[in-house]
Write a protein that holds these residues in place. Structure first.
Motif, PDB file in Angstrom:
ATOM      1  N   UNK A  62       0.851  -1.191   0.000  1.00  0.00           N
ATOM      2  CA  UNK A  62       0.000   0.000   0.000  1.00  0.00           C
ATOM      3  C   UNK A  62       0.888   1.242   0.000  1.00  0.00           C
ATOM      4  N   UNK A  63       0.459   2.268  -0.741  1.00  0.00           N
ATOM      5  CA  UNK A  63       1.123   3.566  -0.675  1.00  0.00           C
ATOM      6  C   UNK A  63       0.228   4.553   0.068  1.00  0.00           C
ATOM      7  N   UNK A  64       0.796   5.233   1.040  1.00  0.00           N
ATOM      8  CA  UNK A  64       0.105   6.326   1.731  1.00  0.00           C
ATOM      9  C   UNK A  64       0.832   7.595   1.296  1.00  0.00           C
ATOM     10  N   UNK A  65       0.125   8.525   0.669  1.00  0.00           N
ATOM     11  CA  UNK A  65       0.830   9.630   0.018  1.00  0.00           C
ATOM     12  C   UNK A  65       0.457  11.027   0.515  1.00  0.00           C
ATOM     13  N   UNK A  66      -0.624  11.134   1.334  1.00  0.00           N
ATOM     14  CA  UNK A  66      -1.024  12.462   1.821  1.00  0.00           C
ATOM     15  C   UNK A  66      -0.476  12.684   3.231  1.00  0.00           C
ATOM     16  N   UNK A  67      -0.147  13.938   3.501  1.00  0.00           N
ATOM     17  CA  UNK A  67       0.472  14.324   4.781  1.00  0.00           C
ATOM     18  C   UNK A  67      -0.317  13.814   5.996  1.00  0.00           C
ATOM     19  N   UNK A 331       3.349   1.460   3.032  1.00  0.00           N
ATOM     20  CA  UNK A 331       4.484   2.366   2.849  1.00  0.00           C
ATOM     21  C   UNK A 331       4.010   3.810   2.985  1.00  0.00           C
ATOM     22  N   UNK A 332       4.560   4.506   3.986  1.00  0.00           N
ATOM     23  CA  UNK A 332       4.260   5.934   4.150  1.00  0.00           C
ATOM     24  C   UNK A 332       5.320   6.690   3.357  1.00  0.00           C
ATOM     25  N   UNK A 333       4.875   7.322   2.281  1.00  0.00           N
ATOM     26  CA  UNK A 333       5.842   8.039   1.438  1.00  0.00           C
ATOM     27  C   UNK A 333       6.028   9.460   1.965  1.00  0.00           C
ATOM     28  N   UNK A 334       7.014   9.613   2.841  1.00  0.00           N
ATOM     29  CA  UNK A 334       7.300  10.940   3.398  1.00  0.00           C
ATOM     30  C   UNK A 334       7.590  11.948   2.286  1.00  0.00           C
ATOM     31  N   UNK A 335       8.260  11.455   1.246  1.00  0.00           N
ATOM     32  CA  UNK A 335       8.643  12.335   0.139  1.00  0.00           C
ATOM     33  C   UNK A 335       7.409  12.925  -0.532  1.00  0.00           C
ATOM     34  N   UNK A 336       6.305  12.196  -0.506  1.00  0.00           N
ATOM     35  CA  UNK A 336       5.059  12.687  -1.085  1.00  0.00           C
ATOM     36  C   UNK A 336       4.290  13.566  -0.093  1.00  0.00           C
TER      37      UNK A 336
END
Lengths: 422, 106
Positions: A62-67, A331-336
């Motif tokens: 899973x991708x988590x992409x919002x702050x 996956x928490x995408x900090x970059x996003x």
């Protein structure tokens, strides 16, 4: 930005938007190495901020992409585990060919809490007061030794040098061997065949050297009647960690090496890249050096030296209309999150005068929030104060060479020229 | 409104009228009182709004949640009257509250 870079960015955008959403896979190291992952994240944030990718070289995730969603996952450690036995904290963790290393970042409470608290004093306000002048003196010496008017690699001569010295002090590691720490830090996170190490055997050999060197330091210190204030002595003398398995000691060494080295190193390099790509901001910084501290935070956001942190769901969980299943990789995408337009105004701009520059997700949130965040900021603050005293300009002399990784968002090389001293 | 006194680690005092419904953290940050960072924006997720509650007000505050307890557990310079100010909602009852701030927020 030159024409080739612009063309590459356009191709990446076309590719990211041409794919059916369910086939979108941003976890490709090549996208990060070529700095072309941005449109993938932009699309995910807009169209499906909690997104399942069924196939990737790292398996389904899973991708988590919002702050705010990242913050929600990061603070919910009851559901989203960091346990190394479940795969730990990186997207690659838990693959069949990787033997997991125990380390406190990859543990849940209560053990995480105990171990984290043991090492925390090394970055306490009192210890930072002691470290500040030492770092400043070293930064000054490093900068004074740089050539004028001749290209050189900033990563090697400045970013690695300063952070390796700091890390050597934290470990009380033999100072003249400090570059081994940077090398090991690179090797740990490197994929064989992509620059840092050629083969798995070479990686294993260097890891063995790393492990046995640190075992030696432990043995030297574990029986001293007057323990030092270094990280190894702290672990060797605390009743809660004194008898831990050698494997667990090594895991924590790896954590402190990578955490204390790669991240700050890459942000130091990132600051030069960002200011060169945004000359108006560099002008502003020269005119008003008091902006260094907000520039530092803005650079930590802009760079996001660790692109993601991974968790594993320990039970089924409804999140934003999706069902995350027990055992799923999240996956928490900090970059996003750091480019989330709903939280950060004009997030793609590098702006050293933001109203709230410390609003970024680079350090993570919740119980695993970066323990060394203030030391990282201190090193960046000091190096820039010392740079501004000496040089009007650090000029990029070519595009940076970026790391082949979806985790460490960094640079292997950045050629620069310093045209003149102040 | 509640009058809240914020004392920096240097001893410098700031007295601010804070509207009910704000948090004690917001009372500082929105009035440019230095000493509170509030990096996470009030989500009880970073412990950079740590304050020490003075003058007997501790008993008037709601108890800590598990998360606040946990986040404070990792903060430096924590005392028995430490709280995360983002978790303290201002009510009329808090008029006269005094909080001290640590040397730095980690």
């Amino acid at each position: 930005m030159n024409i080739a870079v612009n063309a590459l960015a356009k191709d990446a955008r076309d590719a990211a938007y041409a794919l059916p959403l369910d086939k979108l896979n941003v976890a490709q190291p090549i996208l990060f190495q070529s700095d072309t992952m941005w449109p993938y994240f932009e699309r995910l944030r807009k169209e499906e901020p909690v997104h399942f990718c069924a196939e990737s070289e790292f398996g389904p995730y899973w991708s988590i992409t919002k702050y705010n969603d990242i913050m929600a996952v990061d603070t919910n450690h009851q559901v989203f585990s960091s346990d190394y036995m479940l795969g730990g904290i990186t997207i690659g963790g838990g693959q069949a060919n990787v033997d997991p290393l125990p380390m406190f970042i990859a543990m849940d409470p209560p053990k995480h809490d105990i171990q984290r608290k043991i090492v925390t004093p090394v970055v306490s306000p009192a210890n930072l007061q002691v470290l500040g002048p030492i770092i400043r003196e070293r930064a000054g010496k490093i900068l004074d030794s740089l050539p004028i008017g001749v290209p050189f690699d900033w990563v090697d001569k400045v970013s690695i040098e300063l952070t390796a010295m700091t890390l050597a002090t934290l470990f009380d590691f033999p100072f003249e061997l400090r570059r081994k720490l940077s090398r090991w830090s690179d090797v740990v996170t490197a994929a064989p065949g992509f620059g840092i190490v050629d083969t798995m055997e070479q990686k294993q050999m260097e890891m063995d050297e790393y492990r046995s060197f640190f075992n030696g330091l432990w043995n030297e210190r574990v029986n001293l009647s007057e323990p030092g204030g270094d990280l190894i002595s702290m672990l060797a003398h605390n009743p809660a960690t004194r008898n831990m398995e050698p494997r667990e000691y090594f895991g924590n060494v790896v954590l402190l090496t990578v955490g204390g080295n790669d991240t700050t190193r890459n942000t130091i390099t990132g600051s030069v890249v960002a200011l060169n790509q945004n000359p108006d901001q560099y002008d502003k910084l020269r005119a008003r050096p008091e902006l260094i501290s907000s520039m530092v935070s803005e650079t930590i956001r802009w760079q996001t030296p660790l692109a993601h942190m991974r968790r594993t769901a320990v039970r089924d969980f409804e999140f934003k209309g999706k069902t995350i299943r027990k055992g799923d990789k999240v996956v928490m995408w900090y970059v996003s999150g750091n480019r989330d337009e709903d939280v950060i105004e004009r997030p793609n701009d590098y702006n050293i005068e933001r109203e709230n520059p410390r609003r970024h997700v680079s350090f993570g949130f919740g119980i695993h929030r970066c323990v060394g965040n203030r030391l990282a900021e201190l090193q960046l603050q000091i190096i820039w104060e010392e740079i501004m005293k000496r040089f009007p300009m650090i000029e990029m002399a070519g595009e940076p060479k970026r790391s082949y990784s979806t985790f460490v968002k960094g640079y292997e090389k950045l050629d620069v020229v310093i045209p003149t001293r102040n | 409104m509640a009058k809240i006194k914020y004392i920096e680690h240097t001893g410098k005092e700031h007295v601010v009228d804070v509207p009910e419904g704000w948090s004690v953290m917001e009372g500082a940050v929105k009035n440019l009182v230095p000493g509170i960072d509030a990096d996470c924006g009030g989500a009880c997720a970073c412990a950079t709004c740590h304050v020490m509650v003075e003058n007997g007000f501790l008993a008037k505050l709601p108890p800590k949640t598990d998360m606040e307890e946990t986040m404070l557990d990792f903060a430096p310079e924590v005392t028995p009257n430490s709280r995360l100010s983002c978790q303290l909602k201002v009510t009329a009852e808090l008029d006269g509250l005094t909080v001290r701030m640590p040397v730095s927020q980690h």
